[in-house]
Write an enzyme that holds these catalytic residues in place. Structure first.
Site, PDB file in Angstrom:
ATOM      1  N   GLY A   1     178.886  57.774 -30.304  1.00 34.30           N
ATOM      2  CA  GLY A   1     177.583  58.746 -30.199  1.00 34.30           C
ATOM      3  C   GLY A   1     177.484  60.264 -28.994  1.00 34.30           C
ATOM      4  N   PHE A   2     179.099  59.715 -28.272  1.00 28.69           N
ATOM      5  CA  PHE A   2     179.254  61.032 -27.271  1.00 28.69           C
ATOM      6  C   PHE A   2     179.980  62.077 -27.825  1.00 28.69           C
ATOM      7  CE2 PHE A   2     181.517  64.270 -24.570  1.00 28.69           C
ATOM      8  CZ  PHE A   2     180.686  64.078 -23.531  1.00 28.69           C
TER       9      PHE A   2
ATOM     10  N   THR B   1     178.958  57.601 -34.890  1.00 28.29           N
ATOM     11  CA  THR B   1     178.854  56.950 -35.516  1.00 28.29           C
ATOM     12  C   THR B   1     178.931  58.335 -36.806  1.00 28.29           C
ATOM     13  OG1 THR B   1     177.512  54.894 -34.730  1.00 28.29           O
ATOM     14  CG2 THR B   1     177.266  55.345 -37.421  1.00 28.29           C
TER      15      THR B   1
ATOM     16  N   ASN C   1     167.282  56.999 -26.722  1.00 27.62           N
ATOM     17  CA  ASN C   1     167.267  57.934 -27.864  1.00 27.62           C
ATOM     18  C   ASN C   1     167.337  57.202 -28.933  1.00 27.62           C
ATOM     19  OD1 ASN C   1     169.671  57.279 -29.368  1.00 27.62           O
ATOM     20  ND2 ASN C   1     170.498  56.439 -28.238  1.00 27.62           N
TER      21      ASN C   1
ATOM     22  N   GLY D   1     169.317  59.103 -34.333  1.00 29.63           N
ATOM     23  CA  GLY D   1     169.389  58.715 -35.912  1.00 29.63           C
ATOM     24  C   GLY D   1     170.329  58.262 -36.824  1.00 29.63           C
ATOM     25  N   PHE D   2     171.193  58.644 -36.074  1.00 30.28           N
ATOM     26  CA  PHE D   2     173.071  58.805 -36.758  1.00 30.28           C
ATOM     27  C   PHE D   2     173.155  60.860 -37.015  1.00 30.28           C
ATOM     28  CE2 PHE D   2     173.988  54.511 -38.250  1.00 30.28           C
ATOM     29  CZ  PHE D   2     173.792  54.416 -37.147  1.00 30.28           C
TER      30      PHE D   2
ATOM     31  N   ASN E   1     183.862  55.759 -35.833  1.00 34.38           N
ATOM     32  CA  ASN E   1     182.511  54.817 -36.143  1.00 34.38           C
ATOM     33  C   ASN E   1     182.306  54.994 -37.070  1.00 34.38           C
ATOM     34  OD1 ASN E   1     179.726  53.650 -35.452  1.00 34.38           O
ATOM     35  ND2 ASN E   1     180.798  53.190 -33.482  1.00 34.38           N
TER      36      ASN E   1
ATOM     37  N   ASN F   1     179.879  49.717 -36.875  1.00 32.99           N
ATOM     38  CA  ASN F   1     178.240  49.618 -36.193  1.00 32.99           C
ATOM     39  C   ASN F   1     177.121  49.320 -37.491  1.00 32.99           C
ATOM     40  OD1 ASN F   1     176.601  50.767 -34.707  1.00 32.99           O
ATOM     41  ND2 ASN F   1     176.400  52.159 -34.628  1.00 32.99           N
TER      42      ASN F   1
ATOM     43  N   SER G   1     172.484  49.886 -34.764  1.00 35.63           N
ATOM     44  CA  SER G   1     171.615  50.825 -34.299  1.00 35.63           C
ATOM     45  C   SER G   1     170.596  50.707 -34.810  1.00 35.63           C
ATOM     46  CB  SER G   1     172.086  52.384 -34.715  1.00 35.63           C
ATOM     47  OG  SER G   1     171.220  53.579 -33.982  1.00 35.63           O
TER      48      SER G   1
ATOM     49  N   ASN H   1     168.197  52.963 -33.979  1.00 39.62           N
ATOM     50  CA  ASN H   1     167.097  54.011 -34.521  1.00 39.62           C
ATOM     51  C   ASN H   1     167.026  54.305 -36.123  1.00 39.62           C
ATOM     52  OD1 ASN H   1     165.866  54.360 -31.914  1.00 39.62           O
ATOM     53  ND2 ASN H   1     168.290  55.253 -31.392  1.00 39.62           N
ATOM     54  N   THR H   2     168.390  53.326 -36.989  1.00 41.02           N
ATOM     55  CA  THR H   2     168.326  53.025 -38.362  1.00 41.02           C
ATOM     56  C   THR H   2     167.710  51.753 -38.479  1.00 41.02           C
ATOM     57  OG1 THR H   2     170.372  54.671 -38.198  1.00 41.02           O
ATOM     58  CG2 THR H   2     170.048  52.913 -40.850  1.00 41.02           C
TER      59      THR H   2
ATOM     60  N   LYS I   1     180.256  46.604 -33.838  1.00 42.65           N
ATOM     61  CA  LYS I   1     179.625  46.584 -33.018  1.00 42.65           C
ATOM     62  C   LYS I   1     178.501  45.586 -33.051  1.00 42.65           C
ATOM     63  CE  LYS I   1     178.332  50.694 -29.986  1.00 42.65           C
ATOM     64  NZ  LYS I   1     178.244  52.210 -29.930  1.00 42.65           N
TER      65      LYS I   1
ATOM     66  N   ASN J   1     175.766  47.040 -28.598  1.00 40.02           N
ATOM     67  CA  ASN J   1     174.819  48.723 -28.536  1.00 40.02           C
ATOM     68  C   ASN J   1     173.790  49.311 -27.180  1.00 40.02           C
ATOM     69  OD1 ASN J   1     173.947  50.521 -29.806  1.00 40.02           O
ATOM     70  ND2 ASN J   1     175.139  50.802 -31.085  1.00 40.02           N
TER      71      ASN J   1
ATOM     72  N   GLY K   1     172.844  52.224 -20.081  1.00 37.49           N
ATOM     73  CA  GLY K   1     172.307  52.933 -19.369  1.00 37.49           C
ATOM     74  C   GLY K   1     172.115  51.713 -18.124  1.00 37.49           C
TER      75      GLY K   1
HETATM   76  C1  LIG Z   1     172.368  59.772 -26.842  1.00 42.09           C
HETATM   77  C2  LIG Z   1     173.464  58.629 -27.164  1.00 42.09           C
HETATM   78  C3  LIG Z   1     174.331  58.400 -28.730  1.00 42.09           C
HETATM   79  C4  LIG Z   1     174.423  57.201 -29.113  1.00 42.09           C
HETATM   80  N1  LIG Z   1     175.031  57.299 -30.468  1.00 42.09           N
HETATM   81  C5  LIG Z   1     175.872  56.189 -30.910  1.00 42.09           C
HETATM   82  C6  LIG Z   1     176.116  56.063 -32.219  1.00 42.09           C
HETATM   83  O1  LIG Z   1     176.136  56.594 -32.521  1.00 42.09           O
HETATM   84  N2  LIG Z   1     176.985  55.084 -32.496  1.00 42.09           N
HETATM   85  C7  LIG Z   1     177.101  54.031 -31.896  1.00 42.09           C
HETATM   86  O2  LIG Z   1     177.528  52.980 -32.501  1.00 42.09           O
HETATM   87  N3  LIG Z   1     176.632  54.211 -30.730  1.00 42.09           N
HETATM   88  C8  LIG Z   1     176.170  55.055 -30.098  1.00 42.09           C
HETATM   89  N4  LIG Z   1     175.573  55.239 -28.959  1.00 42.09           N
HETATM   90  C9  LIG Z   1     175.364  53.745 -27.933  1.00 42.09           C
HETATM   91  C10 LIG Z   1     176.629  53.717 -27.211  1.00 42.09           C
HETATM   92  O3  LIG Z   1     177.765  54.170 -27.469  1.00 42.09           O
HETATM   93  C11 LIG Z   1     176.551  52.328 -25.922  1.00 42.09           C
HETATM   94  O4  LIG Z   1     176.792  51.362 -26.533  1.00 42.09           O
HETATM   95  C12 LIG Z   1     175.586  51.960 -25.106  1.00 42.09           C
HETATM   96  O5  LIG Z   1     174.479  53.723 -24.524  1.00 42.09           O
HETATM   97  C13 LIG Z   1     175.522  51.159 -24.043  1.00 42.09           C
HETATM   98  O6  LIG Z   1     177.030  51.881 -23.359  1.00 42.09           O
HETATM   99  P1  LIG Z   1     176.749  53.041 -21.716  1.00 42.09           P
HETATM  100  O7  LIG Z   1     174.839  52.622 -21.028  1.00 42.09           O
HETATM  101  O8  LIG Z   1     177.773  53.479 -20.765  1.00 42.09           O
HETATM  102  O9  LIG Z   1     175.662  54.077 -22.583  1.00 42.09           O
HETATM  103  C14 LIG Z   1     174.292  56.236 -27.886  1.00 42.09           C
HETATM  104  C15 LIG Z   1     174.417  56.288 -27.037  1.00 42.09           C
HETATM  105  C16 LIG Z   1     173.441  57.361 -26.483  1.00 42.09           C
HETATM  106  C17 LIG Z   1     173.020  57.055 -24.721  1.00 42.09           C
END
Ligand SMILES: Cc1cc2nc3c(=O)[nH]c(=O)nc-3n(C[C@H](O)[C@H](O)[C@H](O)COP(=O)(O)O)c2cc1C
Length: 350
Positions: free
Chosen positions: A61-62, A84, A109, A112-113, A137, A168, A171, A173-174, A209, A238, A260
């Protein structure tokens, strides 16, 4: 250094701030601080047979579009997961779609991919080979009429350049994506992935995941399917669509996935549930609220062999891996152990 900028950065909308962070990493504008613990044996490990300097990874996601993974290795991450990535480019949900909840040390967040699609990401990685262990991913497009096939497209596209591929299914959001946690749907997906790997004559490690919003029964059912299909690792977890009651920020009811600090305890409990069943036969990558040596330590104790983070970087800045290693080293020395690997799964939860 980051703390000086933080109040300024936090005035900017979170998605714009993220775009700026990606730009700075691309231009290598990040501080090149000395890492005294870079070669510390305490943190050395292997992931899927490859050596890594430390078990702290960047979560998916980062770096959705594989733009800055080599800069993230420079910041000290032991491995990086991009994506992703979906087969076709897609915009994602309308903005605003990322919310910063400062007093809760959390984000919500509903992106939505949003990503540039498999072909673009694939070309990018091939033209800028990774200097560290790289996971990719994959997920389905929002409007796809065949989500199972979308996962297979991802596997075909990336099986020969990734060090591992994450399926994955988690999420929030999908729409309905998390239905893939249901026994029959999950088994069907894993069967297809396994068959496709055989067709491709590929040995690529497959990682799944998982959502934190699953029932106790699902933990057992999912574990059995993972073991039956020779999955290499599970990422727990996730973001959560639940857990809003205890938050303080007025944005707490925004729709989306919460990450977080408020996710940490739930993620650790789920890690431990999987650990008790999987007993080390499948590696666990622990994610959710890692932002310090102590929080990484809690994940290892619960049963994770590796951790990943995203939200911690937003609040603590680019020095976070160095900080985690410094703090973790002190804790491990106090524990009287020579390596973080000695403490994996050493604290059982209810
Ligand atoms: C802004 C944002 C976008 C994310 N995008 C994805 C993603 O595209 N695919 C995915 O598997 N997880 C995504 N995640 C989830 C993170 O990979 C992670 O599983 C989740 O944020 C929990 O870890 P953290 O508390 O360290 O953020 C996203 C998280 C955030 C905050």
């Amino acid at each position: 250094m980051f703390s000086k900028f933080r109040s300024l950065i936090f005035k900017i909308d979170p998605e714009t701030a993220h775009d700026l962070a990606i730009k700075s990493l691309k231009l290598n504008l990040m501080p090149n601080l000395k890492d005294k613990n870079k070669n510390d044996l305490m943190f050395k490990s292997t992931l899927f047979g490859k050596k890594i300097d430390n078990p702290v990874g960047m979560a998916a996601g980062f770096d959705k579009n594989a733009e800055v993974y080599n800069s993230l290795f420079k910041l000290g991450f032991g491995f990086v997961e991009v994506g992703t990535v979906t087969p076709l480019e897609q915009y994602g949900n309308p903005k605003p779609r990322v919310f910063r909840l400062i007093e809760d040390q959390a984000l919500i967040n509903r992106l939505g991919f949003n990503n540039l699609g498999a072909e673009n990401v694939n070309n990018r990685i091939r033209s800028n080979l990774n200097k560290g262990l790289l996971g990719i991913n994959i997920g389905p497009n929002k409007d796809s009429s065949d989500r199972l096939n979308d996962y297979l497209i991802g596997l075909r596209t990336f099986h020969d350049i990734a060090d591992y591929i994450t399926i994955n299914i988690s999420s929030p959001n999908t729409e309905n994506l998390i239905n893939f946690h249901d026994e029959t749907k999950f088994e069907e997906l894993m069967n297809l992935i396994q068959k496709e790997k055989i067709k491709l004559k590929s040995k690529i490690p497959i990682v799944v995941k998982i959502s934190p919003d699953i029932s106790e029964d699902q933990v057992g059912l999912i574990s059995k399917i993972l073991l039956d299909h020779e999955v290499s690792a599970i990422i727990v977890s996730n973001t959560t669509a639940k857990n809003r009651e205890k938050l303080n920020n007025i944005l707490k009811h925004q729709k989306g996935g919460l990450s977080g600090k408020p996710l940490e305890e739930e993620s650790n409990n789920l890690i431990n549930k999987f650990y008790k069943i999987l007993k080390g036969k499948i590696e666990i990558i622990g994610v959710g609220g890692v932002d310090s040596g102590e929080s990484a330590h809690r994940k290892f104790l619960a049963g994770a062999s590796y951790v990943q983070l995203y939200t911690g970087m937003v609040f603590q800045g680019p020095n976070i891996v160095r900080k985690i290693k410094k703090e973790l080293k002190e804790i491990l020395i106090a524990d009287g152990v020579k390596s973080f690997r000695e403490i994996i799964g050493k604290k059982q939860r209810n």
